[in-house]
Design a protein around this motif. Sequence first.
Motif, PDB file in Angstrom:
ATOM      1  N   LEU A   1       0.836  -1.204   0.000  1.00 41.65           N
ATOM      2  CA  LEU A   1       0.000   0.000   0.000  1.00 41.65           C
ATOM      3  C   LEU A   1       0.871   1.253   0.000  1.00 41.65           C
ATOM      4  O   LEU A   1       1.680   1.450   0.904  1.00 41.65           O
ATOM      5  CB  LEU A   1      -0.906  -0.002   1.233  1.00 41.65           C
ATOM      6  CG  LEU A   1      -1.779   1.220   1.471  1.00 41.65           C
ATOM      7  CD1 LEU A   1      -2.833   1.358   0.378  1.00 41.65           C
ATOM      8  CD2 LEU A   1      -2.450   1.121   2.842  1.00 41.65           C
ATOM      9  N   SER A   2       0.720   2.070  -1.009  1.00 46.63           N
ATOM     10  CA  SER A   2       1.503   3.307  -1.091  1.00 46.63           C
ATOM     11  C   SER A   2       1.202   4.192   0.112  1.00 46.63           C
ATOM     12  O   SER A   2       0.042   4.470   0.403  1.00 46.63           O
ATOM     13  CB  SER A   2       1.178   4.059  -2.380  1.00 46.63           C
ATOM     14  OG  SER A   2       1.690   3.355  -3.475  1.00 46.63           O
ATOM     15  N   PRO A   3       2.244   4.642   0.797  1.00 47.14           N
ATOM     16  CA  PRO A   3       2.039   5.475   1.990  1.00 47.14           C
ATOM     17  C   PRO A   3       1.779   6.930   1.598  1.00 47.14           C
ATOM     18  O   PRO A   3       2.646   7.784   1.693  1.00 47.14           O
ATOM     19  CB  PRO A   3       3.370   5.321   2.740  1.00 47.14           C
ATOM     20  CG  PRO A   3       4.371   5.106   1.655  1.00 47.14           C
ATOM     21  CD  PRO A   3       3.655   4.342   0.576  1.00 47.14           C
ATOM     22  N   VAL A   4       0.554   7.211   1.135  1.00 48.79           N
ATOM     23  CA  VAL A   4       0.245   8.530   0.573  1.00 48.79           C
ATOM     24  C   VAL A   4       0.558   9.670   1.529  1.00 48.79           C
ATOM     25  O   VAL A   4       0.966  10.742   1.094  1.00 48.79           O
ATOM     26  CB  VAL A   4      -1.221   8.614   0.075  1.00 48.79           C
ATOM     27  CG1 VAL A   4      -1.432   7.732  -1.128  1.00 48.79           C
ATOM     28  CG2 VAL A   4      -2.211   8.285   1.165  1.00 48.79           C
ATOM     29  N   LYS A   5       0.397   9.437   2.819  1.00 49.37           N
ATOM     30  CA  LYS A   5       0.672  10.490   3.796  1.00 49.37           C
ATOM     31  C   LYS A   5       2.160  10.856   3.817  1.00 49.37           C
ATOM     32  O   LYS A   5       2.527  12.016   3.958  1.00 49.37           O
ATOM     33  CB  LYS A   5       0.219  10.032   5.186  1.00 49.37           C
ATOM     34  CG  LYS A   5       0.404  11.049   6.272  1.00 49.37           C
ATOM     35  CD  LYS A   5      -0.103  10.508   7.595  1.00 49.37           C
ATOM     36  CE  LYS A   5       0.135  11.481   8.729  1.00 49.37           C
ATOM     37  NZ  LYS A   5      -0.279  10.915  10.005  1.00 49.37           N
ATOM     38  N   LYS A   6       3.008   9.856   3.651  1.00 43.31           N
ATOM     39  CA  LYS A   6       4.453  10.074   3.758  1.00 43.31           C
ATOM     40  C   LYS A   6       5.111  10.487   2.441  1.00 43.31           C
ATOM     41  O   LYS A   6       6.229  10.984   2.455  1.00 43.31           O
ATOM     42  CB  LYS A   6       5.127   8.804   4.273  1.00 43.31           C
ATOM     43  CG  LYS A   6       4.730   8.472   5.697  1.00 43.31           C
ATOM     44  CD  LYS A   6       5.401   7.218   6.174  1.00 43.31           C
ATOM     45  CE  LYS A   6       4.959   6.891   7.591  1.00 43.31           C
ATOM     46  NZ  LYS A   6       5.569   5.688   8.100  1.00 43.31           N
TER      47      LYS A   6
ATOM     48  N   SER B   1      -2.884  16.203  -6.135  1.00 41.71           N
ATOM     49  CA  SER B   1      -3.701  16.814  -5.074  1.00 41.71           C
ATOM     50  C   SER B   1      -4.771  15.832  -4.607  1.00 41.71           C
ATOM     51  O   SER B   1      -5.044  15.729  -3.404  1.00 41.71           O
ATOM     52  CB  SER B   1      -4.353  18.111  -5.576  1.00 41.71           C
ATOM     53  OG  SER B   1      -3.366  19.067  -5.844  1.00 41.71           O
ATOM     54  N   ASP B   2      -5.375  15.115  -5.550  1.00 46.97           N
ATOM     55  CA  ASP B   2      -6.379  14.105  -5.214  1.00 46.97           C
ATOM     56  C   ASP B   2      -5.753  13.011  -4.344  1.00 46.97           C
ATOM     57  O   ASP B   2      -6.302  12.642  -3.302  1.00 46.97           O
ATOM     58  CB  ASP B   2      -6.963  13.519  -6.500  1.00 46.97           C
ATOM     59  CG  ASP B   2      -8.016  12.467  -6.238  1.00 46.97           C
ATOM     60  OD1 ASP B   2      -9.025  12.778  -5.583  1.00 46.97           O
ATOM     61  OD2 ASP B   2      -7.825  11.314  -6.705  1.00 46.97           O
ATOM     62  N   ILE B   3      -4.605  12.506  -4.750  1.00 51.58           N
ATOM     63  CA  ILE B   3      -3.927  11.448  -3.999  1.00 51.58           C
ATOM     64  C   ILE B   3      -3.583  11.929  -2.592  1.00 51.58           C
ATOM     65  O   ILE B   3      -3.802  11.218  -1.612  1.00 51.58           O
ATOM     66  CB  ILE B   3      -2.668  10.966  -4.757  1.00 51.58           C
ATOM     67  CG1 ILE B   3      -3.087  10.152  -5.988  1.00 51.58           C
ATOM     68  CG2 ILE B   3      -1.754  10.144  -3.852  1.00 51.58           C
ATOM     69  CD1 ILE B   3      -1.956   9.849  -6.947  1.00 51.58           C
ATOM     70  N   LYS B   4      -3.039  13.119  -2.491  1.00 56.13           N
ATOM     71  CA  LYS B   4      -2.636  13.633  -1.176  1.00 56.13           C
ATOM     72  C   LYS B   4      -3.834  13.906  -0.264  1.00 56.13           C
ATOM     73  O   LYS B   4      -3.682  13.989   0.946  1.00 56.13           O
ATOM     74  CB  LYS B   4      -1.779  14.896  -1.329  1.00 56.13           C
ATOM     75  CG  LYS B   4      -0.391  14.653  -1.930  1.00 56.13           C
ATOM     76  CD  LYS B   4       0.459  13.695  -1.113  1.00 56.13           C
ATOM     77  CE  LYS B   4       0.967  14.335   0.156  1.00 56.13           C
ATOM     78  NZ  LYS B   4       1.775  13.417   0.977  1.00 56.13           N
ATOM     79  N   SER B   5      -5.035  14.010  -0.838  1.00 59.19           N
ATOM     80  CA  SER B   5      -6.232  14.234  -0.017  1.00 59.19           C
ATOM     81  C   SER B   5      -6.728  12.950   0.652  1.00 59.19           C
ATOM     82  O   SER B   5      -7.552  12.996   1.556  1.00 59.19           O
ATOM     83  CB  SER B   5      -7.363  14.830  -0.870  1.00 59.19           C
ATOM     84  OG  SER B   5      -7.935  13.838  -1.712  1.00 59.19           O
ATOM     85  N   ILE B   6      -6.231  11.805   0.211  1.00 58.75           N
ATOM     86  CA  ILE B   6      -6.673  10.516   0.744  1.00 58.75           C
ATOM     87  C   ILE B   6      -6.002  10.259   2.088  1.00 58.75           C
ATOM     88  O   ILE B   6      -4.784  10.328   2.205  1.00 58.75           O
ATOM     89  CB  ILE B   6      -6.355   9.377  -0.254  1.00 58.75           C
ATOM     90  CG1 ILE B   6      -7.093   9.605  -1.572  1.00 58.75           C
ATOM     91  CG2 ILE B   6      -6.710   8.016   0.365  1.00 58.75           C
ATOM     92  CD1 ILE B   6      -6.620   8.712  -2.703  1.00 58.75           C
ATOM     93  N   LYS B   7      -6.804   9.974   3.064  1.00 61.32           N
ATOM     94  CA  LYS B   7      -6.309   9.661   4.415  1.00 61.32           C
ATOM     95  C   LYS B   7      -6.583   8.191   4.684  1.00 61.32           C
ATOM     96  O   LYS B   7      -7.738   7.778   4.786  1.00 61.32           O
ATOM     97  CB  LYS B   7      -7.006  10.519   5.478  1.00 61.32           C
ATOM     98  CG  LYS B   7      -6.962  12.014   5.217  1.00 61.32           C
ATOM     99  CD  LYS B   7      -5.568  12.577   5.303  1.00 61.32           C
ATOM    100  CE  LYS B   7      -5.575  14.073   5.121  1.00 61.32           C
ATOM    101  NZ  LYS B   7      -4.668  14.561   4.137  1.00 61.32           N
ATOM    102  N   ILE B   8      -5.519   7.407   4.762  1.00 59.89           N
ATOM    103  CA  ILE B   8      -5.659   5.976   5.006  1.00 59.89           C
ATOM    104  C   ILE B   8      -5.931   5.751   6.495  1.00 59.89           C
ATOM    105  O   ILE B   8      -5.149   6.161   7.346  1.00 59.89           O
ATOM    106  CB  ILE B   8      -4.385   5.204   4.588  1.00 59.89           C
ATOM    107  CG1 ILE B   8      -4.001   5.484   3.128  1.00 59.89           C
ATOM    108  CG2 ILE B   8      -4.547   3.711   4.871  1.00 59.89           C
ATOM    109  CD1 ILE B   8      -4.919   4.937   2.094  1.00 59.89           C
ATOM    110  N   ASP B   9      -7.048   5.104   6.787  1.00 56.85           N
ATOM    111  CA  ASP B   9      -7.428   4.771   8.159  1.00 56.85           C
ATOM    112  C   ASP B   9      -8.097   3.402   8.117  1.00 56.85           C
ATOM    113  O   ASP B   9      -9.242   3.270   7.675  1.00 56.85           O
ATOM    114  CB  ASP B   9      -8.376   5.834   8.716  1.00 56.85           C
ATOM    115  CG  ASP B   9      -8.787   5.568  10.153  1.00 56.85           C
ATOM    116  OD1 ASP B   9      -8.442   4.494  10.706  1.00 56.85           O
ATOM    117  OD2 ASP B   9      -9.478   6.430  10.716  1.00 56.85           O
ATOM    118  N   ARG B  10      -7.377   2.400   8.555  1.00 54.24           N
ATOM    119  CA  ARG B  10      -7.891   1.026   8.485  1.00 54.24           C
ATOM    120  C   ARG B  10      -9.217   0.861   9.216  1.00 54.24           C
ATOM    121  O   ARG B  10     -10.018   0.005   8.854  1.00 54.24           O
ATOM    122  CB  ARG B  10      -6.866   0.055   9.054  1.00 54.24           C
ATOM    123  CG  ARG B  10      -5.618  -0.044   8.202  1.00 54.24           C
ATOM    124  CD  ARG B  10      -4.575  -0.910   8.829  1.00 54.24           C
ATOM    125  NE  ARG B  10      -4.959  -2.318   8.781  1.00 54.24           N
ATOM    126  CZ  ARG B  10      -4.171  -3.297   9.155  1.00 54.24           C
ATOM    127  NH1 ARG B  10      -2.966  -3.044   9.626  1.00 54.24           N
ATOM    128  NH2 ARG B  10      -4.576  -4.544   9.096  1.00 54.24           N
TER     129      ARG B  10
END
Length: 167
Positions: free
Chosen positions: A86-91, A115-124
């Motif tokens: 899983l790509s660590p979009v936050k990092k 910008s769209d990718i960086k807006s995604i917040k991964i929260d299991r």
Amino acid sequence: MIKNKVYIIPAWGSVCTERPYILLSRALKAKGYNPIPINPNWYHLLTRQVFRPEPDSIIIGHSFGAVLAYLIARKYPLKKVILASLSPVKKLSYNNLYKEAVKHMSPNMATAIISDIKSIKIDRKKMICPHILFAGDREKDILSDIKVKNTGHFLTSTYIKAIVRKL
């Protein structure tokens, strides 16, 4: 007897006709699953490519394909989701993502997509189905439940075997 449908979502810029995804599809068929290739349009916003999978299906997403699988798993009930590397979009830095994207698309399109990718917040906790995170043991900063030995970010035969065993 055919088991569940298994949607396969490849890494950013990749398609399911590339060797790792063909091998994954073959391994799934050998176990009785029905693999369904999904080729995202990497020139469109990822958040707008969420689709409704068939009930009781499984999704395997790799890298940025795992980000799309995550978005789907937040919205629809599934039998299981496998998030591979899983790509660590936050990092990931906006600038590095932009530099890579602009090699393949216009600056305006790259800006919108990153910008769209960086807006995604991964929260299991927001996923509404069972899920497993895989990563190669050579990957740094990649969340995982299972580390695949002697593997990096690519779907090697070892990685594919580990995924299929957990289905």
